[in-house]
Every structure is written in C-alpha cells, then in structure tokens.
Design a protein around this motif. Structure first.
Motif, PDB file in Angstrom:
ATOM      1  N   ASP A  53     -16.071  24.042  73.941  1.00 37.97           N
ATOM      2  CA  ASP A  53     -15.827  25.017  72.874  1.00 37.97           C
ATOM      3  C   ASP A  53     -15.452  24.347  71.557  1.00 37.97           C
ATOM      4  OD1 ASP A  53     -16.123  27.624  74.244  1.00 37.97           O
ATOM      5  OD2 ASP A  53     -14.539  26.838  75.520  1.00 37.97           O
ATOM      6  N   ALA A  54     -14.946  23.116  71.634  1.00 33.86           N
ATOM      7  CA  ALA A  54     -14.582  22.375  70.426  1.00 33.86           C
ATOM      8  C   ALA A  54     -14.327  20.928  70.820  1.00 33.86           C
ATOM      9  CB  ALA A  54     -13.331  22.961  69.771  1.00 33.86           C
ATOM     10  N   LEU A  55     -14.379  20.059  69.808  1.00 31.68           N
ATOM     11  CA  LEU A  55     -14.049  18.642  69.997  1.00 31.68           C
ATOM     12  C   LEU A  55     -12.937  18.263  69.025  1.00 31.68           C
ATOM     13  CD1 LEU A  55     -17.525  16.850  70.272  1.00 31.68           C
ATOM     14  CD2 LEU A  55     -15.746  16.889  72.032  1.00 31.68           C
ATOM     15  N   LEU A  56     -12.113  17.312  69.454  1.00 29.75           N
ATOM     16  CA  LEU A  56     -11.010  16.814  68.631  1.00 29.75           C
ATOM     17  C   LEU A  56     -11.001  15.286  68.722  1.00 29.75           C
ATOM     18  CD1 LEU A  56      -8.295  17.363  67.047  1.00 29.75           C
ATOM     19  CD2 LEU A  56      -7.173  17.470  69.291  1.00 29.75           C
ATOM     20  N   PHE A  57     -10.966  14.622  67.583  1.00 34.85           N
ATOM     21  CA  PHE A  57     -10.952  13.157  67.553  1.00 34.85           C
ATOM     22  C   PHE A  57      -9.702  12.660  66.844  1.00 34.85           C
ATOM     23  CE2 PHE A  57     -15.439  14.119  68.061  1.00 34.85           C
ATOM     24  CZ  PHE A  57     -15.834  13.188  69.020  1.00 34.85           C
ATOM     25  N   SER A  58      -9.025  11.683  67.475  1.00 33.74           N
ATOM     26  CA  SER A  58      -7.832  11.114  66.838  1.00 33.74           C
ATOM     27  C   SER A  58      -8.211  10.173  65.703  1.00 33.74           C
ATOM     28  CB  SER A  58      -6.990  10.359  67.873  1.00 33.74           C
ATOM     29  OG  SER A  58      -7.672   9.204  68.342  1.00 33.74           O
ATOM     30  N   ALA A  97     -13.961  11.317  57.419  1.00 34.47           N
ATOM     31  CA  ALA A  97     -15.185  10.517  57.332  1.00 34.47           C
ATOM     32  C   ALA A  97     -16.172  10.791  58.472  1.00 34.47           C
ATOM     33  CB  ALA A  97     -14.830   9.025  57.315  1.00 34.47           C
ATOM     34  N   ALA A  98     -15.836  11.705  59.372  1.00 32.01           N
ATOM     35  CA  ALA A  98     -16.656  11.895  60.578  1.00 32.01           C
ATOM     36  C   ALA A  98     -18.128  12.202  60.289  1.00 32.01           C
ATOM     37  CB  ALA A  98     -16.036  12.965  61.468  1.00 32.01           C
ATOM     38  N   ARG A 125     -14.721  19.848  60.798  1.00 30.53           N
ATOM     39  CA  ARG A 125     -13.490  20.360  60.184  1.00 30.53           C
ATOM     40  C   ARG A 125     -12.519  19.193  60.005  1.00 30.53           C
ATOM     41  NH1 ARG A 125     -13.066  26.149  63.446  1.00 30.53           N
ATOM     42  NH2 ARG A 125     -15.287  26.630  63.242  1.00 30.53           N
ATOM     43  N   PRO A 126     -12.325  18.740  58.773  1.00 31.22           N
ATOM     44  CA  PRO A 126     -11.509  17.548  58.552  1.00 31.22           C
ATOM     45  C   PRO A 126     -10.046  17.745  58.933  1.00 31.22           C
ATOM     46  CG  PRO A 126     -12.176  18.533  56.461  1.00 31.22           C
ATOM     47  CD  PRO A 126     -12.904  19.266  57.535  1.00 31.22           C
TER      48      PRO A 126
END
Ligand SMILES: [Zn+2]
Ligand SMILES: [Zn+2]
Length: 256
Positions: A53-58, A97-98, A125-126
């Motif tokens: 449903d979503a991704l999150l990157f550290s 920067a993704a 989404r920054p």
C-alpha cells in the motif's frame, strides 16, 4: 502491528541474505520499509508485490533501496490483465532526492535518463522531520546521524510503538525518538571499539545502550554485515540492555 523481515544483512547482501527490507502490517494495510538487494525476491516469496500500500525509505544508500528499479519493472510490465499501474500509483515516502536517485538507477545511460520519469507508477512524497500518517500508521521522522539525508522513524499504531533507527550513529535525537517505545529495531553494524567512526553506524553495545536509555520494551537487532560477528554484536547489545534482545532473521515475522 506485524513486522516481517525481507532482509536484514547490513551494508551489503550476504550469502543467501538480502539487504535491508521489512514489511509492517496493521488493519490490512501493508507498508514496505526499505527495499535493499534481494528483498523483491523475498517479498514475492511471502506476498504479492501489488499488495503493497506504500513504501517508506530511511535513506538512499544502495543497501536500502537497490531493488527499486526491479519493483519499477514489476509494476510497469507485469502482465496482470486487470491491473492498470497508472491508476494505482504506489505512494513512496522517501528523502527528497528519491525521484532522481531511482530514475538514475533505472536508466541505462544519460540519454535514457533524460526521458525517465517514474511518476507513472510511483507517487513520491518527500520526507521531512515531523509527524505524518501512512494509512493507519502515525509516523514520526527525525534526522539520523548518517552521512546523507537520512531518517529514523517512530511508528505508532493501536497504542503500540516501533522505533526503527535506519542507519545512524549514536544521537540524542534518536534516543529521544525511542523514548518509551515498545520495540526498537536498531541497526548494529560492528562490534564496539576498534576506532569508532562517528555519525555512521551503531555498534552492538550502542544499540543496547540506545534501547536502555530510551526505556524501550524490547530490542530487535538488525543490519549486521556479513563481515561482522553476529554473536559478538548480539552479546554486546544484551549486556547493555536489560530487556529481551533478538537478532532478527530473514523471513521471520514479529508481533509487535
Ligand atoms: Zn545500511
Ligand atoms: Zn546507510
């Protein structure tokens, strides 16, 4: 919340071991956290990648996002007849920067890069320091002590809290973020001593000290590189933290 480990090898993949990648699930919502080398394979072993449903990157070091180009191909070209990826853009919460970083990893040369745009399948989404929501999760991001635009996260749901350090050196901000957390998922990249490098990674001892200083309930240790002795790091963490300490394993799921 249910945490499933897709990969937990630190800095690089190891023998049959993927780099960082996790699934966090609650209320039927599936959040992917990081997508390091080998994690798209591990994801397919346990879930349909379209179920995300979503991704999150550290942060955008390769060991945390190297499988992103493969996920792009999967979502664009999977022949599933009923799915139009353009009508189902995946939200990607990531450092600013993704879009450029992932386009650069996808394109084969400068000419292709000039026309590469991943916004047909992803909704970028920054990240910024502060609290926001992803589905049913309340996410609080703080700056990690790491040599790039990097974040640590506190994820709250249903009265329970998980703090994921991402990659970070010891920092007062991360300890404050982890204050009273039920579970801390902390990186531990090396054994303590031997010339510490500031603002890069935690040692096993520091992972334990962080969880102890925060008064956390349980410590899950992750991001141990293949060149680091796992037993030493785990023993260091256990000596510094009075609660339960577990080194997470690829494929395992943890009820939080
Ligand atoms: Zn890393
Ligand atoms: Zn890193």
């Amino acid at each position: 919340m249910l945490l499933t480990v897709l990969g937990c090898s630190g800095s690089v993949p190891g023998p049959n071991a993927a780099s960082s990648g996790y699934l966090l699930e609650a209320d039927g919502f599936l959040l992917g956290v990081e997508l390091g080398s080998g994690t798209l394979a591990a994801l397919q072993a346990v879930r349909d990648p379209f179920a995300l449903d979503a991704l999150l990157f550290s942060h955008l070091h390769a060991d945390h996002c190297a499988d992103f180009p493969s996920l792009t191909v999967y979502r664009r070209y999977h022949p599933r007849p009923t799915r139009d990826p353009r009508a189902n853009r995946l939200p990607v919460h990531a450092p600013r920067a993704a879009p450029q970083r992932f386009a650069g990893a996808y394109a084969t040369d400068a000419e292709e890069l000039a026309v590469t745009d991943l916004s047909d399948v992803f909704d970028f989404r920054p990240l910024a320091v502060g609290t926001f929501h992803i589905g049913p999760f309340e996410v609080t991001a703080t700056t990690a002590a790491h040599p790039c635009d990097a974040y640590s996260f506190r994820i709250d749901h249903g009265g329970r809290s998980l703090v994921y350090t991402g990659d970070t050196g010891m920092s007062a901000a991360v300890v404050a973020l982890a204050e009273g957390a039920d579970v801390v998922l902390a990186e531990a990249s090396w054994a303590h001593g031997g010339g510490p490098i500031p603002d890069l990674h935690l040692s096993g001892r520091e992972a334990g000290e962080l969880a102890a200083a925060a008064g956390a309930g349980r410590l899950l240790v992750t991001h141990i590189p293949p060149w680091t002795d796992r037993a030493t790091v785990l023993a260091e963490a256990a000596a510094a933290f009075p609660g339960e300490v577990v080194a997470v394993e690829q494929g395992a799921a943890y009820a939080l």
